[in-house]
Design a protein around this motif. Sequence first.
Motif, PDB file in Angstrom:
ATOM      1  N   GLY A   6     -23.681 -24.577  -6.997  1.00 23.24           N
ATOM      2  CA  GLY A   6     -23.880 -23.678  -5.871  1.00 23.24           C
ATOM      3  C   GLY A   6     -22.553 -23.345  -5.192  1.00 23.24           C
ATOM      4  N   THR A  20     -34.298 -22.446  -7.854  1.00 19.88           N
ATOM      5  CA  THR A  20     -33.138 -22.231  -6.983  1.00 19.88           C
ATOM      6  C   THR A  20     -32.868 -20.733  -6.792  1.00 19.88           C
ATOM      7  N   ASP A  21     -32.035 -20.429  -5.825  1.00 19.37           N
ATOM      8  CA  ASP A  21     -31.695 -19.035  -5.541  1.00 19.37           C
ATOM      9  C   ASP A  21     -30.997 -18.397  -6.732  1.00 19.37           C
ATOM     10  N   ASP A  22     -30.049 -19.151  -7.313  1.00 19.11           N
ATOM     11  CA  ASP A  22     -29.273 -18.654  -8.443  1.00 19.11           C
ATOM     12  C   ASP A  22     -29.777 -19.339  -9.711  1.00 19.11           C
ATOM     13  N   PHE A  53     -20.589 -20.935  -8.044  1.00 19.15           N
ATOM     14  CA  PHE A  53     -21.079 -19.570  -8.272  1.00 19.15           C
ATOM     15  C   PHE A  53     -21.119 -18.760  -6.979  1.00 19.15           C
ATOM     16  N   ASP A  95     -32.113 -26.035  -1.085  1.00 15.39           N
ATOM     17  CA  ASP A  95     -32.095 -25.440  -2.419  1.00 15.39           C
ATOM     18  C   ASP A  95     -31.942 -26.548  -3.479  1.00 15.39           C
ATOM     19  N   ARG A 127     -28.482 -19.733 -12.483  1.00 13.91           N
ATOM     20  CA  ARG A 127     -27.486 -20.566 -13.158  1.00 13.91           C
ATOM     21  C   ARG A 127     -27.508 -21.995 -12.613  1.00 13.91           C
ATOM     22  N   CYS A 128     -27.787 -22.127 -11.321  1.00 13.40           N
ATOM     23  CA  CYS A 128     -27.900 -23.461 -10.726  1.00 13.40           C
ATOM     24  C   CYS A 128     -29.107 -24.183 -11.318  1.00 13.40           C
TER      25      CYS A 128
END
Lengths: 246, 102
Positions: B99, B61-63, B102, A166, B65-66
């Motif tokens: 990561g 990214t997954d989130d 959060f 990620d 905010r990241c």
Amino acid sequence: MKQKTEKTGSEWLRQGFRAGIPICLGYFAVAIALGINCRNAGMSALQSGVMSVFMLASAGEFAAVTLLSTGAGALEMIVTTIIVNLRYLLMGAALSQKVSSRERLIHRFGMSYCITDELFGLCASVEGKVSPWYAYGAAIIAAAGWTGGTVLGVVIGSVLPHFIVDALSVSLYGMFLAVIIPAARKTRAIALIVVISMAASLAMSEMPVLKDISSGFRIIILTIVIAGAAAIVRPVDEPDTESEVD
Amino acid sequence: MKASYVWPSLLLMILVIYSVRMLPMVLLRRNITNRFIRSFLYYVPYVTLSVMTFPAIIRATDDIRCGFAALAAGLVTAWVFQDLFIVALSCCAAVLLTGFIF
């Protein structure tokens, strides 16, 4: 043969090697993310490595992997590859003006390989004309990092925990920022263009109808419109026009 | 994936991408004197890279905010250090750190 009082080819080459090191490291990190993609698509380390050596393109290769994994046909491959990489055509046009008319034609073929976002940014930042050897030096180092990272990504991809993958996925954009932000800091017109471009890009990716346009086309449309408008509003007189003394 | 599909496909895409780079380099051998075209070409890379970076970076990214953290880290380090490796690494570090939060 060459009666230049300027730097020699080997000096340029060495300078290119040095300039290529940070690019190599940045590419290495991004290429691991690419390699993981290759692996997930079912490509071998050899296939992925060959792709990275010869294509030497970030977004272009990510698109290529997607094409391969979806079993795309030849026509779709040709069209997508052209669109995703069309900025290289524009960069090639820009770089063509940075090559001295005294250089042999073979160097234009060689330097064509060296057109990536970062390597182009590097060559563009050279004052006046750029030596092919500078481009080669940087490209050799950068390609080594890019290819090495790709192969490593294929090999270790499954071992890496998800949070690392990620994190690696943003490294590509970090590289882009490292090219545009320093230029924006130096030139106010570029700073303004960066802000406008990002805002327009966001708008186009969110607005109904417009958001259905593929990202490849979005890049091309915005590049032509915004760079074209900027060229009208704020034309530049680059000081690097070579004074050809024959 | 079948090798008989991958290899010819790779060859095709390699040839296409090289042509895209090579054609202007070889065809435009004279200095372009037109001020508009010169200016246009000067601005092209900055527009293209800006468009490619945003908003893609916050969606990578997954989130989200990241992604924003990565963007902020990239902007600051690119402004201060101007070094490709430091900038790319800072973006990754920002995602890693946020990561965990959060």
